[in-house]
Design an enzyme around this catalytic site. Sequence first.
Site, PDB file in Angstrom:
ATOM      1  CE  LYS A 106      -1.387   3.853 -10.407  1.00 61.80           C
ATOM      2  NZ  LYS A 106      -1.243   2.681 -11.738  1.00 61.80           N
ATOM      3  CG  ASP A 107      -5.619   1.059 -11.751  1.00 62.71           C
ATOM      4  OD1 ASP A 107      -4.232   0.962 -12.415  1.00 62.71           O
ATOM      5  OD2 ASP A 107      -5.213   1.146 -10.279  1.00 62.71           O
ATOM      6  CD  GLN A 157      -8.625  -2.419 -11.309  1.00 57.97           C
ATOM      7  OE1 GLN A 157      -7.999  -2.876 -11.585  1.00 57.97           O
ATOM      8  NE2 GLN A 157      -8.845  -1.341  -9.872  1.00 57.97           N
ATOM      9  CD  GLN A 169      -6.495  -7.859 -10.879  1.00 61.41           C
ATOM     10  OE1 GLN A 169      -6.856  -8.480 -10.406  1.00 61.41           O
ATOM     11  NE2 GLN A 169      -5.452  -6.540 -10.720  1.00 61.41           N
ATOM     12  CD  GLU A 215      -0.923   9.223   2.299  1.00 65.25           C
ATOM     13  OE1 GLU A 215      -1.632   9.742   2.942  1.00 65.25           O
ATOM     14  OE2 GLU A 215      -0.109   8.680   2.981  1.00 65.25           O
ATOM     15  CG  HIS A 267      -3.125   1.244  -1.191  1.00 65.51           C
ATOM     16  ND1 HIS A 267      -2.143   1.374  -1.968  1.00 65.51           N
ATOM     17  CD2 HIS A 267      -3.987   1.032  -2.718  1.00 65.51           C
ATOM     18  CE1 HIS A 267      -1.624   0.659  -3.611  1.00 65.51           C
ATOM     19  NE2 HIS A 267      -2.950  -0.074  -3.999  1.00 65.51           N
ATOM     20  CG  LEU A 273      -1.815  -0.955   1.708  1.00 64.75           C
ATOM     21  CD1 LEU A 273      -2.748  -0.762   2.790  1.00 64.75           C
ATOM     22  CD2 LEU A 273      -2.826  -1.773   0.302  1.00 64.75           C
ATOM     23  CG  LEU A 331       1.525   7.947  -4.776  1.00 67.91           C
ATOM     24  CD1 LEU A 331       1.040   7.789  -3.249  1.00 67.91           C
ATOM     25  CD2 LEU A 331       3.044   8.395  -4.895  1.00 67.91           C
ATOM     26  NE  ARG A 371       2.962  -4.032 -12.474  1.00 71.71           N
ATOM     27  CZ  ARG A 371       0.813  -4.158 -12.598  1.00 71.71           C
ATOM     28  NH1 ARG A 371       0.311  -3.237 -12.598  1.00 71.71           N
ATOM     29  NH2 ARG A 371       0.756  -5.604 -12.419  1.00 71.71           N
TER      30      ARG A 371
END
Lengths: 303, 303
Positions: free
Chosen positions: B155-156, B159, B67, B41, B43, B39, B190, B193
């Site tokens: 960010k995703d 998704q 996935q 910041e 998250h 995790l 952030l 990865r």
Amino acid sequence: MKPTIVRTIVELRKEIASFRHSRPLGEASVGFVPTMGYLHEGHASLLRRSSQENGLTVLSIFVNPIQFGPNEDLDKYPRDEEKDVALAASCGVDLVFLPSVQEMYPQSRVTTVTVSEVTERLCGASRPGHFDGVATVVAKLLNIVQPDRAYFGLKDAQQVAVVTRMAQDLNIPTEIVPCPIVREEDGLALSSRNVYLNAQEREQALSLSLALAKVPEWIAEGVGAAELSELLKREIARSPLANVEYADALTYPDLLPPDADVPLRSIDGFMLVALAVRFGNTRLIDNRLLNPMEAGVETCSAK
Amino acid sequence: MKPTIVRTIVELRKEIASFRHSRPLGEASVGFVPTMGYLHEGHASLLRRSSQENGLTVLSIFVNPIQFGPNEDLDKYPRDEEKDVALAASCGVDLVFLPSVQEMYPQSRVTTVTVSEVTERLCGASRPGHFDGVATVVAKLLNIVQPDRAYFGLKDAQQVAVVTRMAQDLNIPTEIVPCPIVREEDGLALSSRNVYLNAQEREQALSLSLALAKVPEWIAEGVGAAELSELLKREIARSPLANVEYADALTYPDLLPPDADVPLRSIDGFMLVALAVRFGNTRLIDNRLLNPMEAGVETCSAK
């Protein structure tokens, strides 16, 4: 008492929430029977069982377009809302959910629930896309109703296997309860599609249950799956109007073919012997769920 | 307060049920943040928002194998359970769900949730099967936790679009709450990865956010989707270690391409400008969600 009829998801959820909050925990269980309507005694048996086992019973009536193939009977599928509601009332149903197609599919459908393997054979092979449609609408309905238990008739044994597996795989917190086939006095399995049969077809439709009745005897004689299939087809072919689509013995609930020549009586676990037979444009299905090691004793419920 | 750690579905459901029954209706809402752990910041911002908005906050940490593609980073995906639990504690998390792969997929997986159309482009095009894996595990987790609200980081963004559409289509009674991207001080979005980047890559990774920062200006100048894509690629190409996988402008949340040459500033509704860029083996994504008609004003949350 007359059931409450609701046609929208919002109303239905409100009714169920108000029921759940009015009861102490443990008495607030919800039973659910999803159907396509034109109810018969088979549906009635599911509804009565749900009423007995739950504080609230919800019946849904929805002819789900996405489980019908392009050449199937969606447009002429029989409907009788008034009679259905009367039957529901007599079976202790509290809520009847009668959504429109627009209510269930308000936008282009891009989400599909697919169950592989158990859908490869039987009706899955002859009705491509059918079980995607079933799995998707049942997932939707279970999310809408959030029942503790959902009741399904074993006449559609493959459907029971598909729904059970889907609920397990997707962690849907509903117990899927399989219920025995209900038959006419002469043995014909009840089906909304029986109304399509003319008098001659109705008579010859008996060949399904008559053939299935011989299965325990054949198994006791030591037949394997391939020979059983041949015997069933030969038996049904004695009715000249019958066109057999399949007559198969598969493991249950995985629906895998056993070795063709191994005597079925040596196989442990449940075995589904399933038929699909056409009479003109009408397609009938029937089956027996057996535990072959128990010397052909028929078993009516599956776990 | 230290969160309770549970590793089985049965335990988790018991904890949530006991919470729900201990509170009067209306104060018993459950918030949920599904993650793959490690995790940061970003998250933390989801967890704090959930704690503020709900009586109970559940965090799940599960590196979901289905996935990941065959050549992706499943095996080396970073993990640090102890640090994750400490961060969760500081964000007001009540329950941390840490299931094993066996707990989530106890039998061969035959059920898949597929979302079409919104998965055709961007990461859906370059990571075949990825969003099937995401949709399936999120459906499972939502059925396990049954939260009132589930929080996802933008960010995703694709998704978020996939999960939102799946929840609508399957009538999952959870509000999907999209939350803004959290960035390093220098602008890098952030990501778990980011730890893969060496010093040089880390420096050049800034090219994503720097290029995106110019988007409002370009839109104000009247560019269409095709020209915007070219401008982004050219800008990022100034960092020699960067390999652009895509740089696209699509409608949001439907993720359809607008006419290539129509000035984006004339388009009503949200527009997603999304990037995927490789640095060596590390694949980074970033995006901005814009309402082009509002003269390039960035919008951080989507409905």
